[in-house]
Design an enzyme around this catalytic site. Structure first.
Site, PDB file in Angstrom:
ATOM      1  N   ASN A 102       0.800  -1.275  -0.030  1.00 36.74           N
ATOM      2  CA  ASN A 102      -0.068   0.025  -0.035  1.00 36.74           C
ATOM      3  C   ASN A 102       0.775   1.259   0.068  1.00 36.74           C
ATOM      4  O   ASN A 102       1.975   1.040  -0.075  1.00 36.74           O
ATOM      5  CB  ASN A 102      -1.188   0.056   1.142  1.00 36.74           C
ATOM      6  CG  ASN A 102      -2.271   0.425   0.854  1.00 36.74           C
ATOM      7  OD1 ASN A 102      -2.316   1.668   0.285  1.00 36.74           O
ATOM      8  ND2 ASN A 102      -3.264  -0.416   0.727  1.00 36.74           N
ATOM      9  N   ARG A 103       0.216   2.392   0.331  1.00 32.08           N
ATOM     10  CA  ARG A 103       0.927   3.738   0.022  1.00 32.08           C
ATOM     11  C   ARG A 103       1.598   4.121   1.416  1.00 32.08           C
ATOM     12  O   ARG A 103       1.255   3.841   2.701  1.00 32.08           O
ATOM     13  CB  ARG A 103      -0.132   4.737  -0.264  1.00 32.08           C
ATOM     14  CG  ARG A 103      -0.644   4.395  -1.620  1.00 32.08           C
ATOM     15  CD  ARG A 103      -1.747   5.383  -2.259  1.00 32.08           C
ATOM     16  NE  ARG A 103      -2.171   4.869  -3.493  1.00 32.08           N
ATOM     17  CZ  ARG A 103      -3.286   3.944  -3.693  1.00 32.08           C
ATOM     18  NH1 ARG A 103      -3.794   3.486  -2.524  1.00 32.08           N
ATOM     19  NH2 ARG A 103      -3.745   3.818  -4.865  1.00 32.08           N
ATOM     20  N   HIS A 159       3.284  -0.236  -2.859  1.00 33.54           N
ATOM     21  CA  HIS A 159       3.273  -1.745  -2.853  1.00 33.54           C
ATOM     22  C   HIS A 159       4.882  -2.042  -2.920  1.00 33.54           C
ATOM     23  O   HIS A 159       5.279  -2.824  -3.872  1.00 33.54           O
ATOM     24  CB  HIS A 159       2.540  -2.157  -4.177  1.00 33.54           C
ATOM     25  CG  HIS A 159       1.075  -2.333  -3.865  1.00 33.54           C
ATOM     26  ND1 HIS A 159       0.538  -2.307  -2.463  1.00 33.54           N
ATOM     27  CD2 HIS A 159       0.056  -1.899  -4.761  1.00 33.54           C
ATOM     28  CE1 HIS A 159      -0.760  -2.210  -2.683  1.00 33.54           C
ATOM     29  NE2 HIS A 159      -1.091  -2.144  -4.067  1.00 33.54           N
ATOM     30  N   HIS A 169      -1.648 -10.072  -3.101  1.00 33.19           N
ATOM     31  CA  HIS A 169      -2.619  -9.164  -3.895  1.00 33.19           C
ATOM     32  C   HIS A 169      -3.619 -10.255  -4.797  1.00 33.19           C
ATOM     33  O   HIS A 169      -3.763  -9.726  -5.994  1.00 33.19           O
ATOM     34  CB  HIS A 169      -1.837  -8.267  -4.633  1.00 33.19           C
ATOM     35  CG  HIS A 169      -2.599  -6.936  -4.753  1.00 33.19           C
ATOM     36  ND1 HIS A 169      -3.736  -6.956  -5.697  1.00 33.19           N
ATOM     37  CD2 HIS A 169      -2.294  -5.660  -4.340  1.00 33.19           C
ATOM     38  CE1 HIS A 169      -3.864  -5.688  -5.819  1.00 33.19           C
ATOM     39  NE2 HIS A 169      -3.496  -5.089  -5.107  1.00 33.19           N
ATOM     40  N   TYR A 208      -6.520 -11.620  -6.917  1.00 32.42           N
ATOM     41  CA  TYR A 208      -8.057 -10.813  -7.032  1.00 32.42           C
ATOM     42  C   TYR A 208      -9.007 -12.292  -7.095  1.00 32.42           C
ATOM     43  O   TYR A 208      -8.359 -13.165  -7.895  1.00 32.42           O
ATOM     44  CB  TYR A 208      -8.062 -10.259  -8.539  1.00 32.42           C
ATOM     45  CG  TYR A 208      -7.279  -9.052  -8.632  1.00 32.42           C
ATOM     46  CD1 TYR A 208      -7.919  -7.451  -8.406  1.00 32.42           C
ATOM     47  CD2 TYR A 208      -5.952  -8.644  -8.641  1.00 32.42           C
ATOM     48  CE1 TYR A 208      -7.254  -6.693  -8.480  1.00 32.42           C
ATOM     49  CE2 TYR A 208      -5.470  -7.664  -8.968  1.00 32.42           C
ATOM     50  CZ  TYR A 208      -6.003  -6.433  -8.944  1.00 32.42           C
ATOM     51  OH  TYR A 208      -5.210  -5.335  -8.839  1.00 32.42           O
ATOM     52  N   ASP A 249     -11.784   0.878  -2.275  1.00 33.67           N
ATOM     53  CA  ASP A 249     -10.304   0.777  -2.284  1.00 33.67           C
ATOM     54  C   ASP A 249      -9.958   1.374  -1.048  1.00 33.67           C
ATOM     55  O   ASP A 249      -9.211   2.222  -1.142  1.00 33.67           O
ATOM     56  CB  ASP A 249      -9.617   1.538  -3.577  1.00 33.67           C
ATOM     57  CG  ASP A 249      -8.190   1.233  -3.787  1.00 33.67           C
ATOM     58  OD1 ASP A 249      -7.630   0.333  -3.050  1.00 33.67           O
ATOM     59  OD2 ASP A 249      -7.692   1.744  -4.940  1.00 33.67           O
ATOM     60  N   GLN A 254      -7.500  -4.311   3.008  1.00 38.27           N
ATOM     61  CA  GLN A 254      -7.679  -3.284   1.978  1.00 38.27           C
ATOM     62  C   GLN A 254      -8.507  -4.282   1.281  1.00 38.27           C
ATOM     63  O   GLN A 254      -8.164  -5.259   0.633  1.00 38.27           O
ATOM     64  CB  GLN A 254      -6.292  -2.921   1.577  1.00 38.27           C
ATOM     65  CG  GLN A 254      -6.592  -2.118   0.316  1.00 38.27           C
ATOM     66  CD  GLN A 254      -6.438  -0.511   0.646  1.00 38.27           C
ATOM     67  OE1 GLN A 254      -6.000   0.038   1.615  1.00 38.27           O
ATOM     68  NE2 GLN A 254      -6.961   0.052  -0.291  1.00 38.27           N
ATOM     69  N   GLU A 300      -6.854  -7.500   0.888  1.00 37.14           N
ATOM     70  CA  GLU A 300      -5.399  -7.523   1.035  1.00 37.14           C
ATOM     71  C   GLU A 300      -5.288  -7.373   2.331  1.00 37.14           C
ATOM     72  O   GLU A 300      -5.201  -6.099   2.953  1.00 37.14           O
ATOM     73  CB  GLU A 300      -4.697  -6.142   0.355  1.00 37.14           C
ATOM     74  CG  GLU A 300      -5.029  -6.473  -1.164  1.00 37.14           C
ATOM     75  CD  GLU A 300      -4.830  -5.094  -1.698  1.00 37.14           C
ATOM     76  OE1 GLU A 300      -3.643  -4.502  -1.628  1.00 37.14           O
ATOM     77  OE2 GLU A 300      -5.551  -4.683  -2.690  1.00 37.14           O
TER      78      GLU A 300
HETATM   79  C1  GLA Z   1      -4.129  -1.477  -4.183  1.00 36.73           C
HETATM   80  C2  GLA Z   1      -4.447  -0.245  -4.276  1.00 36.73           C
HETATM   81  C3  GLA Z   1      -4.938   0.122  -5.561  1.00 36.73           C
HETATM   82  C4  GLA Z   1      -4.269  -0.368  -6.558  1.00 36.73           C
HETATM   83  C5  GLA Z   1      -3.994  -1.714  -6.398  1.00 36.73           C
HETATM   84  C6  GLA Z   1      -3.093  -2.173  -7.580  1.00 36.73           C
HETATM   85  O1  GLA Z   1      -5.337  -2.119  -3.750  1.00 36.73           O
HETATM   86  O2  GLA Z   1      -5.002   0.584  -3.251  1.00 36.73           O
HETATM   87  O3  GLA Z   1      -5.240   1.590  -5.635  1.00 36.73           O
HETATM   88  O4  GLA Z   1      -2.933   0.390  -6.679  1.00 36.73           O
HETATM   89  O5  GLA Z   1      -3.286  -2.132  -5.409  1.00 36.73           O
HETATM   90  O6  GLA Z   1      -3.574  -1.856  -8.671  1.00 36.73           O
END
Ligand code: GLA
Length: 345
Positions: free
Chosen positions: A80-81, A106, A176, A178, A248, A283, A310
């Site tokens: 994440n950020r 990430h 991560h 999906y 998100d 997340q 996540e």
């Molecule tokens: C996370 C982020 C999203 C995006 C995905 C990957 O979930 O929060 O904004 O970057 O990863 O694309």
């Protein structure tokens, strides 16, 4: 039972291996040593037919070209950020790769998802390991990490995430993957229902980083204590939904220890996915920006055709002292677990 097969090479010529884990009931999973990627999970639907419910690609080249989607990948050193791609630890400021300007996302330009890891097979478990050198993507400390995947006889996939560093550093690993519980190529996941055991989420600021506010979910589209279809909330007229382009966001999980955090279910197939974890946050990203791409077997992927769940430490925790710490002290052990347990109804 675990079998292996070659899975081609990366652009720089490194060989990639695919590991297939299969249980006595016939469910199976495939993982790659490239990025510890979970590329397939085949589990029975309510009619007993196996469906592959995990989005992925057929070649390493496609994973490399589409790395910004992090399909199935192990994300690290810090998922994440991190705001403005910098943080202070032990009085020193560290500047990271700003791969999502101005933020770090990430793990940076070349995160853990873009390396071929070492591997070993220990009974029914595949173990991946790598040493992330001091300074990689700007992080301090030589970090040794180990990620293991085990498929149980009752169709649960258990991930154990471990690490140790020779200097104080940051570690926050997550998977991560999906999911589309109707099958990875089955289109939108709007009819999937999701419940999350949380009464709060970390509010996003305009820069998509948590601003430090822990906001109640009560009376909002984020209140998923009772299962709701994703499509009932992901276009809701709510400032946080607009900020994320859908879901998100990081939910503040209520449980502690290894606890059940969320249940995803698909009414059509009947397949359910129950996520348990030791991590404090979840997340959920409803694939709002997934590009139109061809996935495995020519499947068509598009925005909102999969949902990532996540389990992780809180985003931007390094810059928000009130959040649970994602610091790993020198010599201490990092240990987290994520269990994806499949069933059907
Ligand atoms: C996370 C982020 C999203 C995006 C995905 C990957 O979930 O929060 O904004 O970057 O990863 O694309």
């Amino acid at each position: 039972m675990i079998t292996t097969r070659p899975f081609g090479t990366t652009a720089d010529g490194t060989s990639v291996t695919c590991f297939r884990l299969e249980n006595a009931a016939g469910a199976w999973v495939e993982v790659l040593d490239y990025g510890c990627i979970l590329r397939a999970v085949a589990v029975p639907d309510r009619a007993g037919a196996l469906r592959d419910v995990c989005l992925g690609f057929d070649t390493v080249a496609e994973y490399q070209e589409n790395h910004q989607g992090y399909l199935g990948a192990m994300v690290g050193r810090c998922a994440n950020r991190i705001r403005d791609a910098r943080f202070t630890l032990d009085g020193r400021e560290y500047v990271l790769a700003a791969n999502e300007r101005p933020n770090h996302l990430h793990g940076g330009d070349r995160g853990f998802d873009q390396y071929v890891w070492d591997h070993s097979i220990e009974g029914d478990t595949v173990v991946f390991s790598r040493t992330s050198p001091d300074g990689e993507e700007g992080y301090p400390g030589t970090l040794k990490v180990r990620v293991s995947y085990t498929l149980t006889e009752d169709n649960a996939l258990r991930l154990v995430l471990e690490g140790e560093s020779d200097a104080d550093t940051v570690v926050n690993l997550t998977s991560h993957a999906y999911w589309n519980l109707n099958g990875h190529g089955a289109g939108g996941v709007g009819s999937h229902t999701l419940s999350i055991d949380a009464i709060a989420l970390t509010e996003l600021g305009a820069d998509n980083c948590p601003n430090g506010t822990i906001a109640s979910v009560v009376g909002t589209p984020f209140d998923l204590r009772t299962a709701c279809p994703l499509e009932a909330g992901w276009d809701a007229d709510h400032p946080q939904i607009r900020q994320g382009g859908g879901y998100d966001h990081n939910w503040v999980l209520r449980g502690s220890g290894l606890h059940r955090a969320a249940v995803l279910a698909a009414p059509e197939s009947g397949i359910t996915l129950s996520l348990s974890t030791t991590q404090p946050g979840l997340q959920v990203y409803t694939g709002n920006f997934l590009p139109e791409t061809a996935g495995k077997g020519g499947a068509r992927y598009a925005p909102r055709c999969g949902v990532a769940m996540e389990a992780q430490g809180f985003p931007n925790a390094m810059n928000l002292p009130g959040f649970p710490s994602v610091v790993l002290r020198a010599g201490e052990r990092y240990h987290q677990e994520i269990i994806f347990a499949f069933g059907h109804n």
